[in-house]
Scaffold this active site. Structure first.
Site, PDB file in Angstrom:
ATOM      1  N   GLU A  42     -14.536  36.219  53.262  1.00 25.79           N
ATOM      2  CA  GLU A  42     -13.407  37.011  52.753  1.00 25.79           C
ATOM      3  C   GLU A  42     -12.119  36.398  53.289  1.00 25.79           C
ATOM      4  OE1 GLU A  42     -11.154  41.282  53.504  1.00 25.79           O
ATOM      5  OE2 GLU A  42     -13.282  41.106  54.035  1.00 25.79           O
ATOM      6  N   ARG A  46      -2.955  37.833  53.917  1.00 25.80           N
ATOM      7  CA  ARG A  46      -1.997  38.167  54.964  1.00 25.80           C
ATOM      8  C   ARG A  46      -1.079  37.001  55.305  1.00 25.80           C
ATOM      9  NH1 ARG A  46      -6.081  41.263  59.184  1.00 25.80           N
ATOM     10  NH2 ARG A  46      -6.989  42.715  57.678  1.00 25.80           N
ATOM     11  N   LYS A 129     -16.443  49.048  51.778  1.00 23.71           N
ATOM     12  CA  LYS A 129     -15.966  48.610  53.076  1.00 23.71           C
ATOM     13  C   LYS A 129     -15.553  49.870  53.834  1.00 23.71           C
ATOM     14  CE  LYS A 129     -12.092  45.968  55.057  1.00 23.71           C
ATOM     15  NZ  LYS A 129     -11.158  44.855  54.782  1.00 23.71           N
TER      16      LYS A 129
END
Length: 206
Positions: A42, A46, A129
């Site tokens: 993943e 950011r 998640k």
């Protein structure tokens, strides 16, 4: 079996949640992960160059599934549908869920409460998640949620470490955990790449 569940099962036991400081850092980690045969990564959004980092991983690890994390809006979802294999969000959005269905993109929404879980299940999700896992209750929360929701599967992320990840994996409802602790920093790569490579190979040995 749905595609999101396949992603988590393939990622087991740990999906690297990867935030990089530079394109060079991303390239070095991609090469390390490729050598260790890491099956799923993943890449979080950011960093200003995050999409370039996704491409680096897609090019360097053609046999792996590369996902985009921290997807929070329509623009990001549509781009991820074109450039990645799956999408992960820190929370749940019905709009993103609809877009994922329209674009046939495996989508793993984030939840932290039973209310959020029920809202996501209404949109036919069963794979989630749990974020931020440790901060919202950790193993105890997942155990509690598994009783009224026995058919859901989790990838807890946030506060997961070498010290506690196995406690999460021991839960029947957890397919894998997400962890940034297996993503070396630039300094760690320079000083101790071989140790990280050995750890990763041991982690993903079949």
């Amino acid at each position: 079996m749905n595609d999101a569940l396949r992603i988590l099962q393939r990622a087991a036991p740990v999906m690297p949640v990867a935030h990089f400081h530079s394109l060079e850092h991303a390239q070095a980690c991609a090469e390390l992960f490729a050598e260790a045969k890491v099956p799923t990564v993943e890449v979080t959004l950011r960093h200003p160059q995050a999409w370039q980092m996704v491409k680096i991983f897609k090019d360097t690890m053609p046999l792996a599934k590369i996902g985009v994390g921290t997807v929070v809006n329509r623009r990001q979802m549509l781009r991820a549908a074109d450039e990645a294999d799956f999408v992960i969000s820190p929370g749940f959005s019905a709009e993103l869920s609809i877009l994922a269905r329209k674009t046939l993109t495996p989508y793993i929404p984030g939840i932290a409460t039973a209310t959020e879980l029920m809202a996501a299940m209404k949109e036919e999700h069963s794979v989630f998640k749990c974020f931020p896992a440790a901060a919202v209750g950790g193993v105890a929360l997942l155990k509690a949620l598994s009783a009224p929701f026995p058919d859901v599967t989790f990838c807890p992320t946030g506060g997961i470490s070498l010290a506690n990840y196995q406690a999460y994996l021991a839960l029947e409802s957890v397919a894998c955990v997400g962890g940034s602790w297996i993503v070396p920093s630039e300094e760690e790569l320079q000083k101790d790449r071989d140790s990280f490579l050995a750890m990763l190979k041991d982690l993903y040995k079949s």
